[in-house]
Design an enzyme around this catalytic site. Structure first.
Site, PDB file in Angstrom:
ATOM      1  N   SER A 135       0.830  -1.189   0.000  1.00 57.53           N
ATOM      2  CA  SER A 135       0.000   0.000   0.000  1.00 57.53           C
ATOM      3  C   SER A 135       0.874   1.253   0.000  1.00 57.53           C
ATOM      4  O   SER A 135       1.702   1.430  -0.892  1.00 57.53           O
ATOM      5  CB  SER A 135      -0.950  -0.038   1.200  1.00 57.53           C
ATOM      6  N   ASP A 170      -9.790  -3.238  -6.334  1.00 59.30           N
ATOM      7  CA  ASP A 170      -8.979  -2.220  -5.682  1.00 59.30           C
ATOM      8  C   ASP A 170      -8.807  -1.045  -6.643  1.00 59.30           C
ATOM      9  O   ASP A 170      -8.457  -1.238  -7.813  1.00 59.30           O
ATOM     10  CB  ASP A 170      -7.612  -2.800  -5.309  1.00 59.30           C
ATOM     11  N   HIS A 172      -7.908  -4.636  -1.383  1.00 59.63           N
ATOM     12  CA  HIS A 172      -6.831  -3.945  -0.685  1.00 59.63           C
ATOM     13  C   HIS A 172      -6.775  -4.414   0.777  1.00 59.63           C
ATOM     14  O   HIS A 172      -7.744  -4.298   1.507  1.00 59.63           O
ATOM     15  CB  HIS A 172      -7.087  -2.439  -0.743  1.00 59.63           C
TER      16      HIS A 172
END
Length: 338
Positions: A177, A273, A303
């Site tokens: 991320s 995502d 995610h």
């Protein structure tokens, strides 16, 4: 670009994010992505949340055969960076491969237990030392604070490799991320400086570009784990002191011609995502620059799906990552160092 097959156990066709067509066995995302991190009224709650996460990480006990220790790393300006180290027990004096793990959390949240669980799996499977820095966070510390902290830890890993029990010729960069932006940016920075480089980079559902409107997957952002509104707010806060955003802080703002020479990459976009397309775009840019890229697009995933690290579906994805890591480490033994 080697896609190494797609983990396509759920759906052959891409489905609307709004249908939440998650792979069977996954619980679905939690509520963190829907929090407005920029709302001043929520600051006390966010601070309390972060404090609780820090307490949880310090209370975490790794599985048998591993130990978790901490150390303080000098950032070069007299400030200390707290760093966790996950490593095999009984190997204190042995030189092992290593990895710098840049955790996610939108640049707002600290290192969390799910990252430690993943690090434990990687350390056990590959018999390596994994360094997880607690870099400075928003809202108090915008860019380049987090990037500078992670880069400082990398440099100390190189300078103190022998004392830290590291084989400096076998070090990986890993980012998930927001940590994906840190890891990818660090790889670019080290290349530009002709510094000691990692032998591979692993970017897991990475944040790579602040120009959200460039990607179709951003439009499919209703009821997903990390919505576009949170992503845009994150970038605004992170880059608030940066007049002209550029690489390495924003990896996809780089001159693509400057990517040649970067280490091999494993890039893992999740199907459901908003960040899917920028991960694929970066994989394509690296491939065009002659970089070996393994792109593993995981169907039915979202995610942060790997927080369920003992889930059978997640375990299969983790095996793909381990395979990529092993290949990178083994290939480094056959390649001359820059």
């Amino acid at each position: 670009m080697n896609t190494c097959g797609r983990l396509d156990e759920h759906a052959k066709e891409r489905k609307s994010f709004t249908k939440q067509a998650y792979a069977p066995g996954l619980k679905g995302p939690g509520p963190l992505g829907r929090i407005d991190f920029g709302n001043p009224a929520l600051k006390p709650m966010l601070r309390m949340m972060a404090d609780n996460m820090k307490k949880d990480t310090r209370a975490y006990h790794p599985p048998e055969g591993l130990r978790l220790r901490s150390l303080s790393v000098d950032n070069g300006n007299g400030r200390q960076i707290w760093c966790f180290v996950m490593e095999p027990e009984g190997e204190e004096t042995r030189s092992l491969p290593g990895m710098l793990y840049c955790h996610g959390g939108g640049f707002f949240l600290p290192l969390q237990v799910p990252a430690l669980r993943l690090a434990a799996k990687y350390a056990a499977a590959l018999h390596m030392r994994i360094f997880l820095p607690e870099y400075r966070l928003l809202p108090e510390h915008p860019a380049p604070a987090a990037f500078d902290d992670c880069l400082a830890v990398w440099r100390q890993m190189m300078v103190r490799a022998e004392a830290l029990g590291l084989d400096a010729t076998k070090i990986l960069l890993y980012g998930e991320s927001a940590g994906g932006a840190l890891a990818a940016g660090m790889a670019q920075q080290l290349l530009a400086e002709c510094d000691v480089r990692p032998v591979g980079q692993l970017l897991i559902y990475p944040v790579l570009d602040d120009r959200c409107g460039r990607y179709a997957s951003m439009e499919q952002s209703v009821d997903v784990a990390w919505p576009r509104s949170s992503n845009e707010q994150m970038w605004r806060e992170y880059l608030r002191d940066i007049t002209s955003p550029a690489a390495p802080l924003v990896p996809l703002r780089t001159d693509y011609s400057a990517l040649a020479g970067l280490p091999p990459a494993y890039i893992e976009p999740q199907e459901i995502d908003i960040l899917h397309d920028e991960a694929v775009t970066y994989a394509e840019a690296l491939t065009a620059a002659g970089i070996t890229v393994q792109l593993n697009e995981v169907s039915g995933s979202y995610h942060g799906f790997d927080a369920e690290s003992d889930n059978a579906f997640v375990s299969r994805v983790i095996q793909r990552r381990l395979c990529a890591m092993k290949t990178m480490l083994e290939s480094s033994s056959r390649q001359p160092r820059p």
